[in-house]
Write a protein that holds these residues in place. Sequence first.
Motif, mmCIF file in Angstrom:
data_model
loop_
_atom_site.group_PDB
_atom_site.id
_atom_site.type_symbol
_atom_site.label_atom_id
_atom_site.label_comp_id
_atom_site.label_asym_id
_atom_site.label_seq_id
_atom_site.Cartn_x
_atom_site.Cartn_y
_atom_site.Cartn_z
ATOM 1 N N LEU A 160 -2.788 3.570 3.518
ATOM 2 C CA LEU A 160 -1.618 4.402 3.296
ATOM 3 C C LEU A 160 -1.695 5.664 4.149
ATOM 4 C CD1 LEU A 160 0.976 4.814 1.583
ATOM 5 C CD2 LEU A 160 -0.465 6.057 -0.053
ATOM 6 N N TYR A 188 3.557 8.905 1.831
ATOM 7 C CA TYR A 188 4.570 8.287 1.003
ATOM 8 C C TYR A 188 5.564 9.334 0.544
ATOM 9 C CZ TYR A 188 2.193 9.991 -3.237
ATOM 10 O OH TYR A 188 1.625 10.771 -4.209
ATOM 11 N N TYR A 194 2.284 2.477 5.893
ATOM 12 C CA TYR A 194 0.917 1.976 6.007
ATOM 13 C C TYR A 194 0.641 1.635 7.470
ATOM 14 C CZ TYR A 194 1.123 1.000 0.937
ATOM 15 O OH TYR A 194 1.253 1.085 -0.428
ATOM 16 N N TYR A 196 6.925 4.158 1.559
ATOM 17 C CA TYR A 196 5.530 4.287 1.983
ATOM 18 C C TYR A 196 5.400 3.894 3.460
ATOM 19 C CZ TYR A 196 5.130 3.493 -3.097
ATOM 20 O OH TYR A 196 5.290 3.535 -4.467
ATOM 21 N N PHE A 204 7.942 -4.958 1.633
ATOM 22 C CA PHE A 204 7.506 -4.535 2.958
ATOM 23 C C PHE A 204 8.521 -4.897 4.029
ATOM 24 C CE2 PHE A 204 3.134 -3.036 2.554
ATOM 25 C CZ PHE A 204 2.887 -3.342 1.233
ATOM 26 N N GLY A 205 8.608 -4.017 5.025
ATOM 27 C CA GLY A 205 9.371 -4.307 6.214
ATOM 28 C C GLY A 205 8.604 -5.225 7.154
ATOM 29 N N TYR A 218 10.833 5.290 -4.101
ATOM 30 C CA TYR A 218 9.591 5.477 -3.366
ATOM 31 C C TYR A 218 9.633 4.724 -2.036
ATOM 32 C CZ TYR A 218 7.035 7.620 -7.253
ATOM 33 O OH TYR A 218 6.593 8.473 -8.231
ATOM 34 N N GLY A 270 8.090 2.786 -7.893
ATOM 35 C CA GLY A 270 7.069 3.768 -8.222
ATOM 36 C C GLY A 270 6.220 3.452 -9.436
ATOM 37 N N GLY A 271 6.579 2.448 -10.213
ATOM 38 C CA GLY A 271 5.767 2.087 -11.361
ATOM 39 C C GLY A 271 4.492 1.391 -10.938
ATOM 40 N N SER A 272 3.400 1.642 -11.647
ATOM 41 C CA SER A 272 2.102 1.116 -11.210
ATOM 42 C C SER A 272 2.023 -0.403 -11.325
ATOM 43 C CB SER A 272 0.970 1.744 -12.024
ATOM 44 O OG SER A 272 1.111 1.411 -13.391
ATOM 45 N N THR A 273 2.916 -1.025 -12.072
ATOM 46 C CA THR A 273 2.907 -2.484 -12.176
ATOM 47 C C THR A 273 3.968 -3.127 -11.291
ATOM 48 O OG1 THR A 273 4.448 -2.477 -14.026
ATOM 49 C CG2 THR A 273 2.107 -2.306 -14.561
ATOM 50 N N ASP A 274 4.703 -2.331 -10.549
ATOM 51 C CA ASP A 274 5.858 -2.844 -9.823
ATOM 52 C C ASP A 274 5.501 -3.348 -8.433
ATOM 53 O OD1 ASP A 274 8.123 -0.324 -11.165
ATOM 54 O OD2 ASP A 274 7.358 -2.197 -12.014
ATOM 55 N N THR A 275 6.314 -4.229 -7.954
ATOM 56 C CA THR A 275 6.156 -4.803 -6.626
ATOM 57 C C THR A 275 6.562 -3.807 -5.559
ATOM 58 O OG1 THR A 275 6.672 -6.979 -7.516
ATOM 59 C CG2 THR A 275 6.928 -6.700 -5.130
ATOM 60 N N GLN A 276 5.834 -3.798 -4.448
ATOM 61 C CA GLN A 276 6.294 -3.109 -3.254
ATOM 62 C C GLN A 276 6.872 -4.134 -2.301
ATOM 63 O OE1 GLN A 276 3.753 -0.275 -1.254
ATOM 64 N NE2 GLN A 276 3.137 0.668 -3.188
#
Lengths: 113, 113
Positions: free
Chosen positions: A45, A48, A35, A33, A104-105, A31, A96-102
């Motif tokens: 957002l 994505y 923003y 994204y 960022f650049g 995934y 992509g998991g709802s509990t997972d960390t994103q």
Amino acid sequence: DAGITQSPRHKVTETGTPVTLRCHQTENHRYMYWYRQDPGHGLRLIHYSYGVKDTDKGEVSDGYSVSRSKTEDFLLTLESATSSQTSVYFCATGTGGSTDTQYFGPGTRLTVL
Amino acid sequence: GNSVTQMEGPVTLSEEAFLTINCTYTATGYPSLFWYVQYPGEGLQLLLKATKADDKGSNKGFEATYRKETTSFHLEKGSVQVSDSAVYFCALTFTGGGNKLTFGTGTQLKVEL
């Protein structure tokens, strides 16, 4: 940290010109994204991607398009830039998991005159 | 729809003071809750998270507890340092949402000697 780079880091352009921002990742995350960050709004957002050539709209997608031809690259295009698109743009990646960390650049500061 | 409300900043504290940043949310279903931090000139990075009711996330002396009954996820730290000066964002995702983050507007924290 996930290896995420954005280019350019700063850009000044004029109203009506096309602009493309690039996000590149080395983590093989599925995934990606885009923003935008504006005072009083936090991050919102734009679009994505959930795989190569698979993209979907976010909450503020009008005036923006995206493309993803390779896992590692996600492009954001402003077809005809307007002053309301002056903002700081952040790319993020994740599994992509709802509990997972994103992850960022560093962001791209875009000014549309 | 989903939304996150944070207390407005800036919050200015003396070093070693106690910190609370309030965050409440509105969401359907059972969201996961996050605090991200943005240091000056940088992208966002995960500070802590909680994925179900009554979970407590913690990191670097910061804590937040997922309170379903009050729909809150307040951030706390017992003794802040100058190096904690940053913007803090509360955010949520929900199951099946492709891990799309919904952010609050952010709270700027300034810690002075």
